[in-house]
Design a protein around this motif. Structure first.
Motif, PDB file in Angstrom:
ATOM      1  N   ILE A 126       3.115  34.100  -0.050  1.00 32.78           N
ATOM      2  CA  ILE A 126       3.245  34.411   1.378  1.00 32.78           C
ATOM      3  C   ILE A 126       4.613  35.036   1.654  1.00 32.78           C
ATOM      4  O   ILE A 126       4.736  35.993   2.436  1.00 32.78           O
ATOM      5  N   LEU A 127       5.641  34.504   0.991  1.00 29.42           N
ATOM      6  CA  LEU A 127       6.996  35.035   1.181  1.00 29.42           C
ATOM      7  C   LEU A 127       7.079  36.488   0.733  1.00 29.42           C
ATOM      8  O   LEU A 127       7.704  37.329   1.399  1.00 29.42           O
ATOM      9  N   LEU A 128       6.439  36.809  -0.400  1.00 33.07           N
ATOM     10  CA  LEU A 128       6.482  38.176  -0.920  1.00 33.07           C
ATOM     11  C   LEU A 128       5.604  39.125  -0.098  1.00 33.07           C
ATOM     12  O   LEU A 128       5.916  40.307   0.034  1.00 33.07           O
ATOM     13  N   LEU A 129       4.497  38.598   0.423  1.00 34.32           N
ATOM     14  CA  LEU A 129       3.575  39.448   1.174  1.00 34.32           C
ATOM     15  C   LEU A 129       3.963  39.606   2.639  1.00 34.32           C
ATOM     16  O   LEU A 129       3.406  40.466   3.329  1.00 34.32           O
ATOM     17  N   LEU A 167       3.401  25.718  -4.287  1.00 30.34           N
ATOM     18  CA  LEU A 167       4.585  26.524  -4.554  1.00 30.34           C
ATOM     19  C   LEU A 167       4.223  27.989  -4.771  1.00 30.34           C
ATOM     20  O   LEU A 167       4.870  28.886  -4.209  1.00 30.34           O
ATOM     21  N   VAL A 168       3.181  28.234  -5.578  1.00 32.05           N
ATOM     22  CA  VAL A 168       2.761  29.613  -5.832  1.00 32.05           C
ATOM     23  C   VAL A 168       2.291  30.278  -4.546  1.00 32.05           C
ATOM     24  O   VAL A 168       2.618  31.434  -4.263  1.00 32.05           O
ATOM     25  N   LYS A 222      -1.064  19.861 -10.092  1.00 27.32           N
ATOM     26  CA  LYS A 222      -1.798  21.084  -9.761  1.00 27.32           C
ATOM     27  C   LYS A 222      -1.638  21.448  -8.288  1.00 27.32           C
ATOM     28  O   LYS A 222      -1.450  22.611  -7.937  1.00 27.32           O
ATOM     29  N   ILE A 223      -1.687  20.412  -7.431  1.00 28.25           N
ATOM     30  CA  ILE A 223      -1.552  20.666  -5.996  1.00 28.25           C
ATOM     31  C   ILE A 223      -0.158  21.215  -5.683  1.00 28.25           C
ATOM     32  O   ILE A 223      -0.004  22.195  -4.944  1.00 28.25           O
TER      33      ILE A 223
END
Length: 279
Positions: free
Chosen positions: A20-23, A14-15, A8-9
């Motif tokens: 952050i990369l997309l934003l 990763l998500v 989960k961590i």
């Protein structure tokens, strides 16, 4: 640490990293709107404005000549409202016809409608322009709004798939109670396809709000310019482009988009996921 907790961590890291990369481009746009125009690309690697200025928002809001940026926002809101109403009415009616009514050539016309999705806008752009010019509709919203009242193939397909998940027994029960075809559409189908209609409305809002090519083709009076056209006016090939004001007004123009998305994101997911099912 248990393996499932570790998974989960890693998953959330990763998500979060991809988010952050997309934003990052949006964050860079917002932070650059508080920089001096001449420093935006000089200090492009730094997100923190130095110095921190608000002049870009004041300059951008003043607009051009006698027209402030509020005028362009109002024009865009009117444009979006008319197109939104047109898509909701026409697409739901056409989808109801394809999904529920039996008529000669239904499969053929549905296939033709789907094939129009493959046509790039550039293919029909010139013929449409000639038609609207002959009708005397140039420099008005008519060429941009009237086609919306004849349906959009993507939204028609989306609504057809959604309507097909509704049991036909409801139509039969309504018929027994004395409802005609239009009453079945209005009283039975419409209330049940609200998620798909919301999805249609949201995507229509997005695509219309940032539409640049259509307004550029048909509007030539600054008093009728939309937000996308106004943002383009901050750039100049002859003088210095006002990047700060353009980024500031771009940030302002993103506010309605974010607000609409966060309010109605549940309907987007529900409408798209349910439309892929067939009952």
């Amino acid at each position: 640490m248990k393996p499932k907790h570790l998974k989960k961590i890693i998953y959330h890291l990763l998500v979060g990293g991809f988010a952050i990369l997309l934003l990052y481009p949006v964050i860079w746009l917002i932070m650059s709107s508080f920089k001096l125009s001449e420093n935006i690309f000089v200090t492009a690697q730094s997100l923190i404005p130095n110095p921190f200025v608000l002049e870009n928002y004041a300059q951008g809001w003043e607009g051009f000549g006698d027209y402030g940026f509020a005028t362009f926002i109002k024009n865009t809101a009117i444009f979006v409202a008319f197109v939104l109403v047109g898509h909701l009415i026409s697409c739901s009616l056409i989808a109801f016809g394809f999904a529920r009514l039996k008529f000669v050539g239904r499969s053929f016309w549905f296939a033709i409608m789907i094939k129009t999705l493959m046509l790039p806008y550039e293919v029909v752009m010139i013929p449409q322009y000639i038609i609207f010019a002959e009708l005397g509709w140039l420099n008005s919203l008519k060429p941009l709004v009237v086609p919306a009242y004849f349906g959009h193939p993507f939204f028609i397909f989306l609504l057809v798939q959604f309507i097909r998940t509704i049991p036909r027994e409801l139509d039969e029960a309504a018929t027994i109670d004395g409802c005609n075809t239009f009453q079945i559409y209005y009283r039975i189908i419409l209330p049940l396809i609200v998620p798909a209609l919301a999805t249609t409305a949201i995507f229509t809002f997005y695509w219309t709000w940032d539409n640049l090519l259509g307004p550029v083709l048909y509007l030539n009076s600054p008093a009728k310019y939309t937000v996308s056209m106004a943002l383009n006016m901050f750039l100049s090939n002859e003088t210095v482009s006002n990047w700060g004001a353009m980024f500031a007004m771009s940030t302002v123009s993103l506010i309605p988009v974010f607000v609409i998305f966060f309010i109605f994101q549940r309907y987007v997911v529900e409408g798209i996921s349910t439309s892929g099912l067939k009952g």
